[in-house]
Design an enzyme around this catalytic site. Structure first.
Site, PDB file in Angstrom:
ATOM      1  N   LYS A  90      -1.529  -5.847   1.172  1.00 24.99           N
ATOM      2  CA  LYS A  90      -0.511  -6.305   0.221  1.00 24.99           C
ATOM      3  C   LYS A  90       0.656  -6.866   1.008  1.00 24.99           C
ATOM      4  O   LYS A  90       0.827  -6.541   2.176  1.00 24.99           O
ATOM      5  CB  LYS A  90       0.020  -5.115  -0.590  1.00 24.99           C
ATOM      6  N   CYS A 149       3.778  -6.263   0.035  1.00 24.31           N
ATOM      7  CA  CYS A 149       4.796  -5.233  -0.176  1.00 24.31           C
ATOM      8  C   CYS A 149       5.160  -4.504   1.119  1.00 24.31           C
ATOM      9  O   CYS A 149       4.248  -4.048   1.802  1.00 24.31           O
ATOM     10  CB  CYS A 149       4.262  -4.228  -1.211  1.00 24.31           C
ATOM     11  N   TYR A 168       7.555   6.415  -7.483  1.00 20.91           N
ATOM     12  CA  TYR A 168       8.437   6.389  -6.312  1.00 20.91           C
ATOM     13  C   TYR A 168       9.468   7.518  -6.400  1.00 20.91           C
ATOM     14  O   TYR A 168       9.849   7.942  -7.486  1.00 20.91           O
ATOM     15  CB  TYR A 168       9.220   5.063  -6.258  1.00 20.91           C
TER      16      TYR A 168
HETATM   17 ZN   LIG Z   1       4.217  -1.190  -2.559  1.00 24.35          ZN
END
Ligand SMILES: [Zn+2]
Length: 135
Positions: free
Chosen positions: A121, A123, A39
């Site tokens: 997902k 997320c 990230y």
């Molecule tokens: Zn993610």
């Protein structure tokens, strides 16, 4: 500089009250055989924003979109039972929005998504695309 077309929001998929450091994420991602944290920015529980991978470098956070995106992650995303949940603190919500506004300023052509818009997902455990549609 890379052509940034997407800003993709993630969660660390850790329990709501657990702080996570950049070094920790870095070691998780190295253990996957990556060169380090995937990230570009990390939003801590207290709202502090930490730098991850250099923005000039492609990230490692969303298959098929790494070369064209910036990856932003907030710490949290799981409830006490380990189930997906929007666990963002008030401070994280403020910081995350400010970060996205400033990234959008710098990369006006980029659009904001959640990881789940590109993968099966949970997320980041909230609808980032809708929440940040006004940015
Ligand atoms: Zn993610």
């Amino acid at each position: 500089m890379r052509n940034i077309r997407e800003i993709i929001v993630h969660c660390t998929a850790t329990k709501f009250n657990r702080e996570v450091t950049v070094a920790e994420i870095d070691s998780w991602h190295k253990s996957l055989g990556w060169k380090g944290i995937g990230y570009h920015y990390v939003v801590m529980l207290d709202g502090k924003i930490c730098a991850g991978r250099q923005v000039e470098e492609a990230g490692a956070h969303c298959i098929g979109h790494n070369s064209s995106s910036i990856g932003v992650v907030y710490v949290g995303g799981l409830d006490g039972m380990g189930q997906p949940k929007d666990t963002r603190t008030r401070e994280q919500k403020v910081s995350l929005r400010n970060l996205l506004v400033s990234l959008k300023d710098r990369y006006p052509q980029a659009r904001i998504f959640g990881h789940r818009d590109f993968a099966a997902k949970a997320c980041p455990c909230f609808n980032a695309k809708a929440e940040y549609a006004d940015i």
